[in-house]
Each structure stands twice: as C-alpha cells, then as structure tokens.
Write a protein that holds these residues in place. Structure first.
Motif: not given
Length: 55
Positions: A5-6, A38-41, A45
C-alpha cells in the motif's frame, strides 16, 4: 510482482516459488496467531522463511 500500500514492490522469480525448482515454501498470510493482520501489517503479508532481511 507484489505491491504494498505504500508503493514498495517486490518481485519473485518462478524458481523461488515453484516446487519443481525448490523445496522452499513462501506463505501469503492474512492472519497472525489466529487474528486478522492489523492495518500496519495487512491485509496480506508475504512470509518467506530464511530471508535475511524481511521487507
């Protein structure tokens, strides 16, 4: 090719994933310890055991 996403991109070559080339297992995870990432991971993944530098 996978894109985060980044904007970070990673490319996997066929010999890294195809069982006719390797016994290595690459996982595409949507959960950790039974709970959604979570949103960060996540939401997904890539887990590549044996990588010296996870990214």
């Amino acid at each position: 090719m996978v894109e985060a996403s980044d904007g970070y991109r990673a490319l996997f070559a066929l010999p890294e994933l195809d069982p006719s080339f390797t016994d290595r297992v690459i996982l595409l995870a949507d959960r950790r310890a039974g709970k959604p990432l979570d949103d960060r991971q996540g939401p997904l993944r890539i887990v590549a055991p044996g990588e010296k530098r996870p990214s």
